[in-house]
Structures are given as C-alpha cells and as structure tokens.
Motif scaffolding. Structure first.
Motif, PDB file in Angstrom:
ATOM      1  N   ASP A  90      51.182  72.410 -26.557  1.00 40.96           N
ATOM      2  CA  ASP A  90      50.765  72.581 -25.171  1.00 40.96           C
ATOM      3  C   ASP A  90      50.338  71.257 -24.535  1.00 40.96           C
ATOM      4  O   ASP A  90      50.058  71.205 -23.330  1.00 40.96           O
ATOM      5  CB  ASP A  90      49.598  73.568 -25.066  1.00 40.96           C
ATOM      6  CG  ASP A  90      49.986  74.981 -25.472  1.00 40.96           C
ATOM      7  OD1 ASP A  90      49.188  75.628 -26.176  1.00 40.96           O
ATOM      8  OD2 ASP A  90      51.085  75.427 -25.093  1.00 40.96           O
ATOM      9  N   THR A  91      50.275  70.207 -25.322  1.00 39.38           N
ATOM     10  CA  THR A  91      49.890  68.894 -24.805  1.00 39.38           C
ATOM     11  C   THR A  91      50.872  68.436 -23.745  1.00 39.38           C
ATOM     12  O   THR A  91      52.085  68.389 -23.975  1.00 39.38           O
ATOM     13  CB  THR A  91      49.842  67.864 -25.950  1.00 39.38           C
ATOM     14  OG1 THR A  91      48.797  68.224 -26.860  1.00 39.38           O
ATOM     15  CG2 THR A  91      49.590  66.465 -25.415  1.00 39.38           C
ATOM     16  N   ALA A  92      50.337  68.127 -22.559  1.00 44.93           N
ATOM     17  CA  ALA A  92      51.178  67.735 -21.430  1.00 44.93           C
ATOM     18  C   ALA A  92      50.293  67.415 -20.239  1.00 44.93           C
ATOM     19  O   ALA A  92      49.092  67.711 -20.242  1.00 44.93           O
ATOM     20  CB  ALA A  92      52.142  68.864 -21.057  1.00 44.93           C
ATOM     21  N   ALA A  93      50.909  66.826 -19.227  1.00 46.74           N
ATOM     22  CA  ALA A  93      50.271  66.740 -17.919  1.00 46.74           C
ATOM     23  C   ALA A  93      50.573  68.044 -17.184  1.00 46.74           C
ATOM     24  O   ALA A  93      51.734  68.471 -17.147  1.00 46.74           O
ATOM     25  CB  ALA A  93      50.806  65.553 -17.141  1.00 46.74           C
ATOM     26  N   TYR A  94      49.548  68.649 -16.639  1.00 45.88           N
ATOM     27  CA  TYR A  94      49.697  69.939 -15.959  1.00 45.88           C
ATOM     28  C   TYR A  94      49.576  69.725 -14.451  1.00 45.88           C
ATOM     29  O   TYR A  94      48.640  69.056 -13.993  1.00 45.88           O
ATOM     30  CB  TYR A  94      48.643  70.926 -16.448  1.00 45.88           C
ATOM     31  CG  TYR A  94      48.973  71.506 -17.798  1.00 45.88           C
ATOM     32  CD1 TYR A  94      48.885  70.737 -18.952  1.00 45.88           C
ATOM     33  CD2 TYR A  94      49.399  72.830 -17.926  1.00 45.88           C
ATOM     34  CE1 TYR A  94      49.209  71.260 -20.189  1.00 45.88           C
ATOM     35  CE2 TYR A  94      49.719  73.367 -19.157  1.00 45.88           C
ATOM     36  CZ  TYR A  94      49.630  72.571 -20.287  1.00 45.88           C
ATOM     37  OH  TYR A  94      49.951  73.093 -21.523  1.00 45.88           O
ATOM     38  N   TYR A  95      50.511  70.332 -13.727  1.00 49.45           N
ATOM     39  CA  TYR A  95      50.574  70.181 -12.283  1.00 49.45           C
ATOM     40  C   TYR A  95      50.523  71.547 -11.604  1.00 49.45           C
ATOM     41  O   TYR A  95      51.171  72.496 -12.069  1.00 49.45           O
ATOM     42  CB  TYR A  95      51.874  69.503 -11.870  1.00 49.45           C
ATOM     43  CG  TYR A  95      52.079  68.138 -12.456  1.00 49.45           C
ATOM     44  CD1 TYR A  95      52.675  67.965 -13.703  1.00 49.45           C
ATOM     45  CD2 TYR A  95      51.677  66.993 -11.750  1.00 49.45           C
ATOM     46  CE1 TYR A  95      52.849  66.699 -14.248  1.00 49.45           C
ATOM     47  CE2 TYR A  95      51.856  65.730 -12.277  1.00 49.45           C
ATOM     48  CZ  TYR A  95      52.444  65.595 -13.532  1.00 49.45           C
ATOM     49  OH  TYR A  95      52.618  64.338 -14.056  1.00 49.45           O
ATOM     50  N   CYS A  96      49.800  71.621 -10.505  1.00 48.21           N
ATOM     51  CA  CYS A  96      49.906  72.823  -9.693  1.00 48.21           C
ATOM     52  C   CYS A  96      50.808  72.529  -8.494  1.00 48.21           C
ATOM     53  O   CYS A  96      50.989  71.368  -8.110  1.00 48.21           O
ATOM     54  CB  CYS A  96      48.549  73.352  -9.244  1.00 48.21           C
ATOM     55  SG  CYS A  96      47.704  72.366  -8.015  1.00 48.21           S
ATOM     56  N   ALA A  97      51.370  73.580  -7.957  1.00 54.11           N
ATOM     57  CA  ALA A  97      52.316  73.434  -6.863  1.00 54.11           C
ATOM     58  C   ALA A  97      52.194  74.621  -5.921  1.00 54.11           C
ATOM     59  O   ALA A  97      51.839  75.726  -6.333  1.00 54.11           O
ATOM     60  CB  ALA A  97      53.735  73.343  -7.402  1.00 54.11           C
ATOM     61  N   ALA A  98      52.507  74.361  -4.657  1.00 57.33           N
ATOM     62  CA  ALA A  98      52.440  75.390  -3.628  1.00 57.33           C
ATOM     63  C   ALA A  98      53.807  75.606  -3.003  1.00 57.33           C
ATOM     64  O   ALA A  98      54.550  74.639  -2.775  1.00 57.33           O
ATOM     65  CB  ALA A  98      51.439  74.996  -2.544  1.00 57.33           C
ATOM     66  N   ASP A  99      54.124  76.864  -2.721  1.00 60.42           N
ATOM     67  CA  ASP A  99      55.325  77.197  -1.964  1.00 60.42           C
ATOM     68  C   ASP A  99      54.853  77.662  -0.592  1.00 60.42           C
ATOM     69  O   ASP A  99      54.466  78.825  -0.419  1.00 60.42           O
ATOM     70  CB  ASP A  99      56.116  78.289  -2.676  1.00 60.42           C
ATOM     71  CG  ASP A  99      57.374  78.686  -1.921  1.00 60.42           C
ATOM     72  OD1 ASP A  99      58.134  79.510  -2.450  1.00 60.42           O
ATOM     73  OD2 ASP A  99      57.592  78.175  -0.797  1.00 60.42           O
ATOM     74  N   ARG A 100      54.892  76.759   0.370  1.00 61.16           N
ATOM     75  CA  ARG A 100      54.400  77.101   1.707  1.00 61.16           C
ATOM     76  C   ARG A 100      55.328  78.050   2.456  1.00 61.16           C
ATOM     77  O   ARG A 100      54.951  78.606   3.487  1.00 61.16           O
ATOM     78  CB  ARG A 100      54.197  75.820   2.521  1.00 61.16           C
ATOM     79  CG  ARG A 100      53.061  74.950   2.008  1.00 61.16           C
ATOM     80  CD  ARG A 100      52.878  73.720   2.863  1.00 61.16           C
ATOM     81  NE  ARG A 100      54.032  72.817   2.757  1.00 61.16           N
ATOM     82  CZ  ARG A 100      54.160  71.721   3.472  1.00 61.16           C
ATOM     83  NH1 ARG A 100      53.223  71.387   4.354  1.00 61.16           N
ATOM     84  NH2 ARG A 100      55.216  70.944   3.306  1.00 61.16           N
ATOM     85  N   GLY A 101      56.517  78.251   1.909  1.00 67.14           N
ATOM     86  CA  GLY A 101      57.477  79.097   2.605  1.00 67.14           C
ATOM     87  C   GLY A 101      57.512  80.539   2.129  1.00 67.14           C
ATOM     88  O   GLY A 101      58.277  81.345   2.667  1.00 67.14           O
ATOM     89  N   SER A 102      56.677  80.880   1.154  1.00 66.46           N
ATOM     90  CA  SER A 102      56.756  82.234   0.617  1.00 66.46           C
ATOM     91  C   SER A 102      55.424  82.668   0.033  1.00 66.46           C
ATOM     92  O   SER A 102      54.712  81.868  -0.568  1.00 66.46           O
ATOM     93  CB  SER A 102      57.832  82.306  -0.467  1.00 66.46           C
ATOM     94  OG  SER A 102      57.901  83.615  -1.013  1.00 66.46           O
ATOM     95  N   SER A 103      55.113  83.946   0.195  1.00 68.07           N
ATOM     96  CA  SER A 103      53.902  84.502  -0.395  1.00 68.07           C
ATOM     97  C   SER A 103      54.171  85.083  -1.788  1.00 68.07           C
ATOM     98  O   SER A 103      53.222  85.383  -2.519  1.00 68.07           O
ATOM     99  CB  SER A 103      53.332  85.604   0.516  1.00 68.07           C
ATOM    100  OG  SER A 103      54.281  86.652   0.654  1.00 68.07           O
TER     101      SER A 103
END
Length: 122
Positions: A90-103
């Motif tokens: 599981d070692t990694a850089a973790y990123y969050c992301a947003a989809d502004r075009g969809s709920s």
C-alpha cells in the motif's frame, strides 16, 4: 477555483491504520463526486476508491476492498480514506481528486490535490 489539500499520511507498520483527509475549498464540494488514487514509485497512478456527492455510492479497487473505507463530510468540505490492515504494497503517494462535472462516480476527475505519502513498513 477548487483546491484540494490532502493530509494524514505517514509511516506505519504493517497491519496498522491511517486516516487520510482531503479538504476542499469552495462552496460546490457537495455536488462533486470524489476519488482517491495512489501512485507508487515506478508505477502508474491507480484508482483506490470513489464516492458520490451524497455518499450513497462507493466503489473500491479490489486490492483495498474490505480494508479501506471512503467517506465524506459535506459540512466540512472533506473526504476521508480510512485505511486498515495496511500492507507494504500500500506504500504510495495518495491523491484525492474531484469530478466537478458529476455527482456520481464516472471515472473522470478534473481537480487533483498535491498528494500525501503513505509508507508501510514490514
């Protein structure tokens, strides 16, 4: 302009737990599907989990299913990733992301955070 800031990464022993947070700026967070991704050194970025705007739809990669839980608090403009039973892989850089075009999750994200490092020792 939406900005995402991850936190909560660190060094943990195998079988330990961490909770990542991703704080979003702006008033429209409640309308966005959100996701978590990770990238290990020398590997491509991979999907980890996603959640719909209301939190009712959640999907996970097979590799984390049963160990990780994605959630969100729309009052705090924050999405979380609770990680239990961590493994060295599981070692990694973790990123969050947003989809502004969809709920609802659709696999497309247009805003990314800067990432937080998770290192799991054996």
């Amino acid at each position: 302009q939406v900005q995402l800031v991850e936190s909560g990464g660190g060094l943990v022993q195998a079988e330990g737990s961490l909770r990542l947070s991703c704080a979003a700026s702006g008033r429209s967070f409640i309308t966005y599907a959100m996701g978590w991704f990770r990238q290990a050194p020398g590997k491509e970025r991979e999907f980890v989990a996603t959640i719909s705007s209301g939190g009712f739809t959640r999907n996970y990669a097979d590799s984390v299913k049963g160990r990780f839980t994605i959630s969100r608090d729309n009052a705090k403009n924050t999405v979380y990733l609770q990680m239990n039973s961590l493994k060295p892989e599981d070692t990694a850089a973790y990123y969050c992301a947003a989809d502004r075009g969809s709920s609802v999750p659709r696999g497309k994200y247009d805003v990314w955070g800067q990432g937080t490092q998770v290192t799991v020792s054996s």
